[in-house]
Design an enzyme around this catalytic site. Structure first.
Site, PDB file in Angstrom:
ATOM      1  N   HIS A  36      -2.745  -7.183   7.843  1.00 18.74           N
ATOM      2  CA  HIS A  36      -3.113  -5.935   7.176  1.00 18.74           C
ATOM      3  C   HIS A  36      -2.712  -5.943   5.697  1.00 18.74           C
ATOM      4  O   HIS A  36      -3.155  -5.072   4.940  1.00 18.74           O
ATOM      5  CB  HIS A  36      -2.441  -4.759   7.890  1.00 18.74           C
ATOM      6  CG  HIS A  36      -3.275  -3.512   7.947  1.00 18.74           C
ATOM      7  ND1 HIS A  36      -4.653  -3.493   7.804  1.00 18.74           N
ATOM      8  CD2 HIS A  36      -2.914  -2.201   8.147  1.00 18.74           C
ATOM      9  CE1 HIS A  36      -5.098  -2.256   7.903  1.00 18.74           C
ATOM     10  NE2 HIS A  36      -4.073  -1.445   8.100  1.00 18.74           N
ATOM     11  N   TYR A  81       2.074   3.357   1.788  1.00 17.86           N
ATOM     12  CA  TYR A  81       1.602   2.909   3.097  1.00 17.86           C
ATOM     13  C   TYR A  81       0.079   3.004   3.126  1.00 17.86           C
ATOM     14  O   TYR A  81      -0.545   3.806   2.439  1.00 17.86           O
ATOM     15  CB  TYR A  81       2.247   3.676   4.266  1.00 17.86           C
ATOM     16  CG  TYR A  81       3.704   3.297   4.441  1.00 17.86           C
ATOM     17  CD1 TYR A  81       4.057   2.174   5.189  1.00 17.86           C
ATOM     18  CD2 TYR A  81       4.708   4.028   3.824  1.00 17.86           C
ATOM     19  CE1 TYR A  81       5.390   1.802   5.335  1.00 17.86           C
ATOM     20  CE2 TYR A  81       6.039   3.663   3.962  1.00 17.86           C
ATOM     21  CZ  TYR A  81       6.364   2.542   4.715  1.00 17.86           C
ATOM     22  OH  TYR A  81       7.677   2.166   4.838  1.00 17.86           O
ATOM     23  N   ASN A  83      -2.446   4.021   4.961  1.00 20.10           N
ATOM     24  CA  ASN A  83      -3.316   5.167   5.229  1.00 20.10           C
ATOM     25  C   ASN A  83      -3.337   6.202   4.114  1.00 20.10           C
ATOM     26  O   ASN A  83      -4.169   7.118   4.138  1.00 20.10           O
ATOM     27  CB  ASN A  83      -2.905   5.840   6.538  1.00 20.10           C
ATOM     28  CG  ASN A  83      -3.178   4.953   7.750  1.00 20.10           C
ATOM     29  OD1 ASN A  83      -3.684   3.850   7.628  1.00 20.10           O
ATOM     30  ND2 ASN A  83      -2.828   5.442   8.920  1.00 20.10           N
ATOM     31  N   ASN A 129      -8.707   2.667   7.356  1.00 24.33           N
ATOM     32  CA  ASN A 129      -8.030   3.894   6.928  1.00 24.33           C
ATOM     33  C   ASN A 129      -7.600   3.869   5.467  1.00 24.33           C
ATOM     34  O   ASN A 129      -7.584   4.907   4.799  1.00 24.33           O
ATOM     35  CB  ASN A 129      -6.823   4.166   7.828  1.00 24.33           C
ATOM     36  CG  ASN A 129      -7.230   4.630   9.217  1.00 24.33           C
ATOM     37  OD1 ASN A 129      -8.284   5.231   9.397  1.00 24.33           O
ATOM     38  ND2 ASN A 129      -6.410   4.334  10.207  1.00 24.33           N
TER      39      ASN A 129
END
Length: 234
Positions: A36, A81, A83, A129
């Site tokens: 990610h 982060y 999102n 996201n």
């Protein structure tokens, strides 16, 4: 008269327009090297290739700036982060008054084979996201460039969220490492020459067929056909 013409001539020379490169990921040591976080890794690779340090804090991001062939380049790794990535990238673009066609967002993509890159001038969020947040904070505008970094699909019935937060195995790490170097070279060319539709088509085609030349197992070979079809719709 000549003086006025000369003055007008000098004033017509405009400075090079800057670029903003934003890599998406999660902050913290436990996320280093995970699938990610390849957006962060792309920023790091570009920073290493160009000598532009990313070591200051600005708009909730680790930030750096420098020149490539006299063109200003801003690099950012949002620390919000994944999102909430837009909480950093939106204010950054606003602060520097960046037109969105001069913003490039780097992000992981499970629909692309591991180590394959794809440049796109615009698009949706692909259920990512981080991209959803970026689009939201760009006031719904999707006209920014993306560098999609393939991480492959999770094996079997593995939870995609768990897959994203796993670190790469040795083979995948080598594939992604090579892709990051190729991406850094492509981005330097992008800064110097601009976003040319023809050069992007060539880059994407080369990346697509690069994967077909990589050593694969029998199972991976069958996956290539599926991934090749996905290129045409994403």
């Amino acid at each position: 008269m000549i003086g006025r013409i000369s003055k007008r001539g000098f004033c017509s020379t405009s400075p090079p327009r800057p670029w903003l490169f934003v890599g998406l990921g999660n902050p913290g040591d436990k996320f280093n090297g995970t699938r990610h976080n390849v957006g962060f890794q792309m920023i790091d690779a570009f920073s290493k290739a160009t000598g532009i340090p990313v070591n200051t804090a600005h708009c909730k991001a680790l930030f750096g700036q420098g020149l490539i062939n006299d063109v200003p380049v801003f690099l950012a790794k949002p620390q919000t982060y994944m999102n909430l990535s837009g909480e950093s990238s939106g204010p950054l673009a606003a602060y520097y008054k960046m037109p969105l066609n001069r913003v490039v967002v780097f992000h992981d993509d499970m629909t692309l084979p591991c180590g394959v890159l794809r440049l796109q001038p615009r698009g949706g969020h692909l259920c990512h996201n981080g991209l959803k947040s970026v689009i939201h904070h760009f006031r719904g505008n999707r006209e920014f460039i993306r560098l999609r970094i393939g991480i492959g699909r999770p094996p079997g019935q593995m939870d995609p969220k768990a897959f994203l937060l796993q670190k790469f195995n040795i083979v995948a790490r080598e594939q992604v490492g090579a892709a990051l170097e190729e991406g850094a070279s492509a981005l330097k060319l992008l800064v110097s020459t601009g976003f040319s539709a023809s050069s992007v088509v060539c880059f994407n085609k080369e990346q697509k067929y690069k994967h077909l030349r990589l050593p694969t197992t029998q199972q991976e070979s069958s996956d290539v056909t599926v991934f090749s079809n996905l290129y045409e719709v994403h």
